[in-house]
Design a protein around this motif. Sequence first.
Motif, PDB file in Angstrom:
ATOM      1  N   PRO A 203      45.219  41.213  48.152  1.00 23.53           N
ATOM      2  CA  PRO A 203      44.231  40.138  48.047  1.00 23.53           C
ATOM      3  C   PRO A 203      43.945  39.664  46.623  1.00 23.53           C
ATOM      4  O   PRO A 203      43.794  38.479  46.398  1.00 23.53           O
ATOM      5  N   LEU A 204      43.899  40.550  45.676  1.00 25.95           N
ATOM      6  CA  LEU A 204      43.576  40.127  44.318  1.00 25.95           C
ATOM      7  C   LEU A 204      44.672  39.258  43.711  1.00 25.95           C
ATOM      8  O   LEU A 204      44.406  38.384  42.879  1.00 25.95           O
ATOM      9  N   LEU A 205      45.911  39.462  44.139  1.00 27.36           N
ATOM     10  CA  LEU A 205      47.008  38.650  43.638  1.00 27.36           C
ATOM     11  C   LEU A 205      47.207  37.375  44.442  1.00 27.36           C
ATOM     12  O   LEU A 205      47.701  36.376  43.928  1.00 27.36           O
ATOM     13  N   GLN A 206      46.804  37.390  45.720  1.00 23.44           N
ATOM     14  CA  GLN A 206      47.041  36.251  46.603  1.00 23.44           C
ATOM     15  C   GLN A 206      45.878  35.262  46.648  1.00 23.44           C
ATOM     16  O   GLN A 206      46.054  34.140  47.089  1.00 23.44           O
ATOM     17  N   MET A 207      44.706  35.669  46.192  1.00 25.72           N
ATOM     18  CA  MET A 207      43.549  34.792  46.212  1.00 25.72           C
ATOM     19  C   MET A 207      43.655  33.727  45.122  1.00 25.72           C
ATOM     20  O   MET A 207      44.168  33.982  44.044  1.00 25.72           O
ATOM     21  N   VAL A 208      43.192  32.541  45.431  1.00 27.44           N
ATOM     22  CA  VAL A 208      43.204  31.444  44.485  1.00 27.44           C
ATOM     23  C   VAL A 208      42.252  31.760  43.336  1.00 27.44           C
ATOM     24  O   VAL A 208      41.156  32.271  43.542  1.00 27.44           O
ATOM     25  N   SER A 209      42.629  31.482  42.117  1.00 22.39           N
ATOM     26  CA  SER A 209      41.801  31.758  40.952  1.00 22.39           C
ATOM     27  C   SER A 209      40.492  30.968  41.015  1.00 22.39           C
ATOM     28  O   SER A 209      40.489  29.782  41.320  1.00 22.39           O
TER      29      SER A 209
END
Length: 64
Positions: free
Chosen positions: A56-62
């Motif tokens: 999730p931390l890598l796939q979530m939009v900034s």
Amino acid sequence: MPDLSRRIVESKRIDAVLDLLGNSTILDSPAMLRRGGRACLAGCLAGLDPIADFTPLLQMVSGV
């Protein structure tokens, strides 16, 4: 509906998303949000199938 964030005109301008489907849409819901928007996962109506390579931390939009 898969890839809804690519199909709606308002994408990237939405303040909040209430996701009742769960695993099948959890990565697409934050993609609809404006910077600072909020997503709430409140159900798993579409089932509990595992999400392949879920980070999730890598796939979530900034900024969401």
